[in-house]
Design a protein around this motif. Structure first.
Motif, PDB file in Angstrom:
ATOM      1  N   THR A 200      40.149  50.157  33.092  1.00 26.01           N
ATOM      2  CA  THR A 200      40.210  49.740  34.496  1.00 26.01           C
ATOM      3  C   THR A 200      39.798  48.284  34.681  1.00 26.01           C
ATOM      4  O   THR A 200      39.936  47.751  35.789  1.00 26.01           O
ATOM      5  CB  THR A 200      39.319  50.619  35.393  1.00 26.01           C
ATOM      6  OG1 THR A 200      37.948  50.414  35.051  1.00 26.01           O
ATOM      7  CG2 THR A 200      39.676  52.089  35.272  1.00 26.01           C
TER       8      THR A 200
ATOM      9  N   ASP B 259      41.451  45.926  33.684  1.00 26.51           N
ATOM     10  CA  ASP B 259      42.756  45.369  34.040  1.00 26.51           C
ATOM     11  C   ASP B 259      42.972  43.932  33.558  1.00 26.51           C
ATOM     12  O   ASP B 259      43.791  43.194  34.134  1.00 26.51           O
ATOM     13  CB  ASP B 259      42.984  45.443  35.560  1.00 26.51           C
ATOM     14  CG  ASP B 259      43.254  46.871  36.028  1.00 26.51           C
ATOM     15  OD1 ASP B 259      43.626  47.702  35.177  1.00 26.51           O
ATOM     16  OD2 ASP B 259      43.072  47.167  37.218  1.00 26.51           O
TER      17      ASP B 259
ATOM     18  N   SER C 197      38.342  47.489  38.863  1.00 25.69           N
ATOM     19  CA  SER C 197      39.458  46.673  38.412  1.00 25.69           C
ATOM     20  C   SER C 197      38.978  45.323  37.879  1.00 25.69           C
ATOM     21  O   SER C 197      38.079  45.264  37.051  1.00 25.69           O
ATOM     22  CB  SER C 197      40.473  46.502  39.552  1.00 25.69           C
ATOM     23  OG  SER C 197      41.657  45.876  39.094  1.00 25.69           O
ATOM     24  N   HIS C 198      39.561  44.235  38.366  1.00 28.57           N
ATOM     25  CA  HIS C 198      39.224  42.923  37.841  1.00 28.57           C
ATOM     26  C   HIS C 198      37.814  42.479  38.210  1.00 28.57           C
ATOM     27  O   HIS C 198      37.393  41.396  37.791  1.00 28.57           O
ATOM     28  CB  HIS C 198      40.238  41.882  38.338  1.00 28.57           C
ATOM     29  CG  HIS C 198      41.637  42.153  37.885  1.00 28.57           C
ATOM     30  ND1 HIS C 198      42.657  42.498  38.751  1.00 28.57           N
ATOM     31  CD2 HIS C 198      42.188  42.156  36.645  1.00 28.57           C
ATOM     32  CE1 HIS C 198      43.772  42.679  38.074  1.00 28.57           C
ATOM     33  NE2 HIS C 198      43.525  42.481  36.796  1.00 28.57           N
TER      34      HIS C 198
ATOM     35  N   HIS D  22      34.447  41.223  45.480  1.00 32.73           N
ATOM     36  CA  HIS D  22      35.758  41.870  45.503  1.00 32.73           C
ATOM     37  C   HIS D  22      36.386  41.716  46.883  1.00 32.73           C
ATOM     38  O   HIS D  22      35.705  41.905  47.896  1.00 32.73           O
ATOM     39  CB  HIS D  22      35.636  43.385  45.284  1.00 32.73           C
ATOM     40  CG  HIS D  22      34.992  43.809  44.018  1.00 32.73           C
ATOM     41  ND1 HIS D  22      33.768  43.354  43.597  1.00 32.73           N
ATOM     42  CD2 HIS D  22      35.411  44.693  43.074  1.00 32.73           C
ATOM     43  CE1 HIS D  22      33.461  43.932  42.445  1.00 32.73           C
ATOM     44  NE2 HIS D  22      34.440  44.733  42.107  1.00 32.73           N
TER      45      HIS D  22
ATOM     46  N   GLY E 228      44.472  39.748  41.612  1.00 36.57           N
ATOM     47  CA  GLY E 228      45.124  40.948  41.096  1.00 36.57           C
ATOM     48  C   GLY E 228      46.223  41.434  42.032  1.00 36.57           C
ATOM     49  O   GLY E 228      46.178  41.206  43.239  1.00 36.57           O
TER      50      GLY E 228
ATOM     51  N   THR F 123      49.378  44.838  42.374  1.00 39.14           N
ATOM     52  CA  THR F 123      49.946  46.049  41.787  1.00 39.14           C
ATOM     53  C   THR F 123      51.434  45.848  41.525  1.00 39.14           C
ATOM     54  O   THR F 123      51.858  45.687  40.385  1.00 39.14           O
ATOM     55  CB  THR F 123      49.712  47.282  42.684  1.00 39.14           C
ATOM     56  OG1 THR F 123      50.181  47.019  44.014  1.00 39.14           O
ATOM     57  CG2 THR F 123      48.252  47.665  42.732  1.00 39.14           C
TER      58      THR F 123
ATOM     59  N   MET G  16      47.187  44.946  38.206  1.00 42.68           N
ATOM     60  CA  MET G  16      46.323  46.132  38.131  1.00 42.68           C
ATOM     61  C   MET G  16      47.034  47.207  37.316  1.00 42.68           C
ATOM     62  O   MET G  16      48.239  47.405  37.434  1.00 42.68           O
ATOM     63  CB  MET G  16      46.007  46.670  39.526  1.00 42.68           C
ATOM     64  CG  MET G  16      45.229  45.702  40.401  1.00 42.68           C
ATOM     65  SD  MET G  16      44.901  46.397  42.043  1.00 42.68           S
ATOM     66  CE  MET G  16      45.170  44.940  43.075  1.00 42.68           C
TER      67      MET G  16
ATOM     68  N   VAL H 153      43.953  52.204  38.075  1.00 39.25           N
ATOM     69  CA  VAL H 153      43.580  51.623  39.372  1.00 39.25           C
ATOM     70  C   VAL H 153      44.732  51.737  40.359  1.00 39.25           C
ATOM     71  O   VAL H 153      44.540  52.082  41.532  1.00 39.25           O
ATOM     72  CB  VAL H 153      43.156  50.151  39.193  1.00 39.25           C
ATOM     73  CG1 VAL H 153      42.955  49.468  40.542  1.00 39.25           C
ATOM     74  CG2 VAL H 153      41.864  50.072  38.377  1.00 39.25           C
TER      75      VAL H 153
ATOM     76  N   SER I 267      44.302  41.634  45.363  1.00 33.73           N
ATOM     77  CA  SER I 267      42.849  41.542  45.224  1.00 33.73           C
ATOM     78  C   SER I 267      42.443  40.141  44.775  1.00 33.73           C
ATOM     79  O   SER I 267      43.266  39.366  44.284  1.00 33.73           O
ATOM     80  CB  SER I 267      42.329  42.587  44.227  1.00 33.73           C
ATOM     81  OG  SER I 267      42.990  42.441  42.976  1.00 33.73           O
TER      82      SER I 267
END
Length: 288
Positions: free
Chosen positions: A9, A11, A126-127, A162, A237, A239, A267, A271, A281
């Motif tokens: 995760t 990523d 995630s990141h 975040h 980030g 998706t 991602m 995630v 993100s």
């Protein structure tokens, strides 16, 4: 020698994983009757193509302790004797607990080993954990020893900022990452919720109408919050839509005085299962 480890995760891109020789334990993804290992058996692009057609939301499960142990066992003959494992927030995944179990198993099997292992609950997703992992990898190259790395991670993990916004609330609703009331309001007003991490879990901090206002919020908050001493890079980030990630990068360049590196990374499946399509993100270290 020090080896940094993570779960999938984080990523991070394969380029970064290879550059810093990061050991990654994959999460498992169940889609229908099939089980995949995150980024090994299924790529993010393939997953996001499948996502709109799925009847049920995929489920995810943490890496097994043996996944972590296999990375450690493989690294020791290469000269590694200190392991820093930085995991996804324990408030959202069992990855941290699994790594702690792996640590216990290792010492049970090797009671006389002089190997050092420390597991960090990053309190991130995630990141967010990826940012801390990248920073720690850079600090190794700057000459930090193991104790200094552990201290840096534990002292600063709460300051990895975040921001996450999504184009479609459905996956966050189905996965329980967003309350039905917040989701209803968001859909009714056609606003995009902006989330951050609080006490290891996601929380809504703002709602904006349209991507332009979202990007403006990201850059404005970034300039208010950035720890300039420690933030030599940021991670953006996404998706399924790299164009909105590129737009955020361009806005940071145009509207701020930040001169560090800007990384754009996708991602992963684990995630993305919860975030869904159209996720955007941003991650950096904020000041105190």
């Amino acid at each position: 020698m020090i080896k940094i480890m993570a779960d999938s995760t984080c990523d991070l891109s394969q380029e970064i994983i290879d550059k810093y020789n990061i050991g990654v334990a994959p999460l498992n993804i169940e889609i229908g009757e099939k089980t995949y290992q995150d980024k090994i058996d299924i790529t993010p692009d393939r997953f996001y193509e499948m996502l709109p057609t799925l009847q049920e939301l995929p489920s995810t499960s943490m890496p097994s302790p043996e996944e972590y142990l296999s990375i450690i066992d493989e690294a020791i003959p290469q000269g590694y004797d200190e392991f820093l494992i930085i995991c996804m927030s324990s408030g959202t995944s069992g990855s941290y607990q699994s790594a702690e179990i792996a640590k216990g198993y290792f010492y049970d099997r090797n009671p006389d080993a002089k190997i050092r292992i420390h597991v960090v609950d990053s309190l991130s997703m995630s990141h967010g954990s990826g940012w801390l992992i990248m920073k720690s990898s850079q600090l190794i190259q700057e000459g930090y020893d193991f104790d200094q790395l552990v201290r840096f991670s534990e002292d600063n993990k709460k300051r990895v900022k975040h921001f996450l916004c999504v184009d479609d609330l459905n996956n966050l609703i189905k996965s329980g990452r967003l309350s039905n009331s917040s989701a209803f309001i968001g859909k009714l007003l056609r606003v995009k919720p902006i989330m951050t991490m609080k006490k290891g879990k996601g929380a809504i901090v703002a709602k904006e109408r349209g991507w332009n206002k979202v990007l403006r919020y990201y850059t404005s908050e970034f300039m208010k919050r950035i720890d300039r001493e420690n933030t030599n890079f940021i991670i953006i980030g996404y998706t399924s839509d790299i164009h909105i990630a590129n737009a955020l990068r361009d806005k940071v360049i145009q509207d701020t005085d930040f001169k560090g590196e800007i990384y754009i990374m996708q991602m992963g499946v684990a995630v993305g299962t919860h975030v869904g399509l159209g996720g955007l993100s941003m991650f950096f270290m904020e000041n105190n």
